[in-house]
Design an enzyme around this catalytic site. Structure first.
Site, PDB file in Angstrom:
ATOM      1  N   CYS A  61      -6.798  54.055 -15.602  1.00  0.00           N
ATOM      2  CA  CYS A  61      -7.674  54.925 -16.395  1.00  0.00           C
ATOM      3  C   CYS A  61      -7.213  56.371 -16.385  1.00  0.00           C
ATOM      4  CB  CYS A  61      -9.105  54.805 -15.909  1.00  0.00           C
ATOM      5  SG  CYS A  61      -9.638  53.090 -15.846  1.00  0.00           S
ATOM      6  N   ARG A  64     -30.683  45.397 -18.856  1.00  0.00           N
ATOM      7  CA  ARG A  64     -30.499  44.263 -17.945  1.00  0.00           C
ATOM      8  C   ARG A  64     -29.590  44.621 -16.761  1.00  0.00           C
ATOM      9  NH1 ARG A  64     -25.390  41.854 -19.031  1.00  0.00           N
ATOM     10  NH2 ARG A  64     -24.645  42.438 -21.097  1.00  0.00           N
ATOM     11  N   GLY A  76     -14.782  42.313 -23.889  1.00  0.00           N
ATOM     12  CA  GLY A  76     -15.520  42.003 -22.669  1.00  0.00           C
ATOM     13  C   GLY A  76     -15.146  42.913 -21.519  1.00  0.00           C
ATOM     14  N   CYS A 116     -23.499  51.681 -17.196  1.00  0.00           N
ATOM     15  CA  CYS A 116     -22.062  51.441 -17.351  1.00  0.00           C
ATOM     16  C   CYS A 116     -21.578  52.078 -18.640  1.00  0.00           C
ATOM     17  CB  CYS A 116     -21.772  49.944 -17.451  1.00  0.00           C
ATOM     18  SG  CYS A 116     -22.583  48.947 -16.202  1.00  0.00           S
ATOM     19  N   CYS A 117     -20.382  52.651 -18.619  1.00  0.00           N
ATOM     20  CA  CYS A 117     -19.840  53.194 -19.859  1.00  0.00           C
ATOM     21  C   CYS A 117     -19.441  52.040 -20.778  1.00  0.00           C
ATOM     22  CB  CYS A 117     -18.650  54.103 -19.576  1.00  0.00           C
ATOM     23  SG  CYS A 117     -17.171  53.238 -19.036  1.00  0.00           S
TER      24      CYS A 117
END
Ligand SMILES: [Zn+2]
Lengths: 385, 142
Positions: A85, A191, A118, A202-203
């Site tokens: 990243c 969720r 995903g 979460c990004c």
């Protein structure tokens, strides 16, 4: 070994972004658009470029070459950079060093990614770890989060405020994947993905690209908009620090005296003579809402356990004392791995030039961007007007 | 790496008792210079803490405490993990002074707490395509 501050000044000549979203096109299509935008912004011609560094993670062999073929092969050296990243910010550092060390006068850094579908299939793990399911990055962050909560008393609601703040900022960023604000209730009701973290902590993923052209003073076309690269630092892993995202376990016998983020930011502060108090705008690494909280602490802006309180008080808002992730961060921008680190730097450029539109921080003169990467890596960039 | 042919969890990670009264233990390395512990056992004699070639094989205590954990709701991408979901993993601080990343075995995820006492167990992770049971080490609340 030379110190960064012993080398010649390096300037930001131009930057290029494109909207970050899900593209039907390939990385070289939208990546080359970002590069053309940077070229335009720098008012330079393509054959002035003397070196290109292209950051990506999943694009495969020669991905930067594919992109540059869309613009034109001139014989300039193209080097592809895979540093998880922090690939984009690593490409930036290499371009910076080439100019600073007077090996070339104009160099371009590119970061791009067309994301697999995903959750991220990280292979930065050993076979037995993969077979055990230890590459669930959201769970690896969740493990760090629960430990941080236990140590500091920070709550899930505190983390949720990071998402609310960043999505609010993202609504002011025409290039962000998500441009719609969310409420605290919506974040808390999303969720569970890996206890205690929920989906809105979460990004999101996105496809995207960014490009920055760096040069020596004599190559600048316009001095009025030019910025100086005060520091560009990367450090990669210290012994004994637990970072489950990078498959390193904490040593109970020999914990590190200084963590990886603290080491990289100290090197950047030492190279520039600046401290956190000098920063007018900050881009921290918010892959997870909780990560932004501990990141801003590790970067030295407050003590461990204090960030949640400052966040609640509005200190990290665009009009606060320490504007943080003003473009919406990874949380709104989305996270095209190879582009993220450079996208953060582009927002600092926008802010220091006074070209950040509705999200402009008043009188921003110095800014810092921090990207992490599996490995682990920590990269810090400081730009000044 | 072809996942079909790979032995998912290395059986060299734990002892294979011959007698019924012996208990299974995890196998690791200890540096005789600096005392640092490693799991799994290092396959080369090199201490990554003090850079000496002074590693000895060591068996760890079966007891530890949960230092961190997370219950994961869906299987990670990549197709490497063939166990069930939700599943739980975290960091276990073993009595000897080493933190080990491990799956955590429980019927009741809600009962898990930081600092909880846990003990080593060997459990089935999945059946491979030839019907062989693939097992792994886990830690389970006592
Ligand atoms: Zn040693």
């Amino acid at each position: 070994m030379k110190n960064l501050n012993e080398m010649r000044n390096v300037y930001v000549a131009g930057m290029g972004l494109i909207p970050w979203k899900v593209y039907d096109k390939e990385h070289y299509d939208f990546g080359s658009e970002a590069l053309l935008n940077a070229l335009n912004d720098a008012e330079m011609s393509w054959n002035e470029m003397q070196a290109a560094f292209c950051g990506s993670v999943y694009q495969g062999t020669g991905s930067g070459h594919q992109l540059i073929k869309e613009i034109g092969l001139t014989g300039l050296p193209i080097v592809n950079v895979e540093n998880a990243c922090s690939s984009g910010s690593s490409a930036f550092r290499l371009a910076y060093l080439m100019v600073a060390a007077e090996i070339c006068d104009v160099a371009v850094a590119i970061g791009m990614e067309k994301m697999p579908k995903g959750p991220i299939p990280s292979t930065a793990f050993l076979p037995w770890e993969l077979a055990s399911g230890f590459n669930a990055q959201m769970a690896n962050y969740a493990n760090e989060t629960i430990e941080y909560m236990e140590e500091t008393g920070t709550t899930l609601e505190d983390f949720s405020r990071v998402t609310v703040k960043n999505r609010k900022n993202g609504a002011l960023n025409p290039n962000a994947r998500f441009q719609k604000p969310v409420t605290l209730e919506e974040v808390m009701a999303s969720r569970v993905v890996a206890t205690p973290l929920r989906l809105f902590h979460c990004c999101p993923l996105a496809d995207g690209a960014a490009a920055v052209i760096l040069c020596s003073e004599d190559k600048l076309k316009s001095k009025s908009r030019a910025l100086t690269v005060a520091a560009s630092v990367i450090t990669s892993g210290v012994y004994g620090e637990g970072m489950m995202m990078s498959s390193t376990m904490a040593s109970l016998k020999y914990p590190p005296k200084e963590g990886l983020v603290e080491l990289s930011v100290r090197q950047a502060y030492e190279a520039t003579g600046y401290g956190p108090e000098d920063m007018d705008v900050v881009q921290a690494y918010d892959t997870m809402a909780s990560a932004e909280i501990w990141d801003i602490e590790k970067l030295g802006f407050c003590k461990k356990g204090e960030a949640a309180k400052l966040l609640k008080e509005g200190v990290f808002d665009i009009d606060g004392k320490i504007p943080l992730n003003t473009d919406g961060g990874l949380m709104s921008r989305g996270h095209p791995l190879g582009a993220t680190g450079l996208g953060q730097i582009c927002e600092i450029i926008n802010q220091l030039r006074g070209e950040a539109g509705k999200r402009q921080v008043k009188d921003a003169k110095i800014g810092l961007a921090h990207a992490m990467g599996a490995g682990p890596n920590s990269s810090v960039t400081i730009l000044k007007k | 790496m072809t996942i079909e042919k790979m032995t998912p969890i290395d059986e060299g990670f734990w002892t294979k008792p011959v007698n019924a009264d012996e208990e299974i233990q995890l196998i690791g390395s200890k540096c005789s210079e600096c005392g640092e512990l490693f799991f799994p056992e290092k396959n080369k004699n090199w201490c990554i803490h003090c850079y000496k070639s002074a590693l000895k094989k060591v068996l760890f205590s079966r007891k530890g405490k949960i230092a961190t954990f997370s219950v994961v709701m869906q299987k990670p991408a990549g197709g490497f993990y063939h166990g069930g979901a939700p599943y739980c993993y975290g960091c276990i601080d073993i009595e000897d002074g080493i933190r080990i990343k491990s799956l955590i075995s429980t019927d009741d995820y809600d009962s898990l707490k930081l600092g909880m006492d846990v003990e080593l167990v060997i459990e089935k992770l999945w059946d491979d395509k030839d019907g062989n049971e693939v097992s792994t080490f886990k830690f389970k609340p006592v």
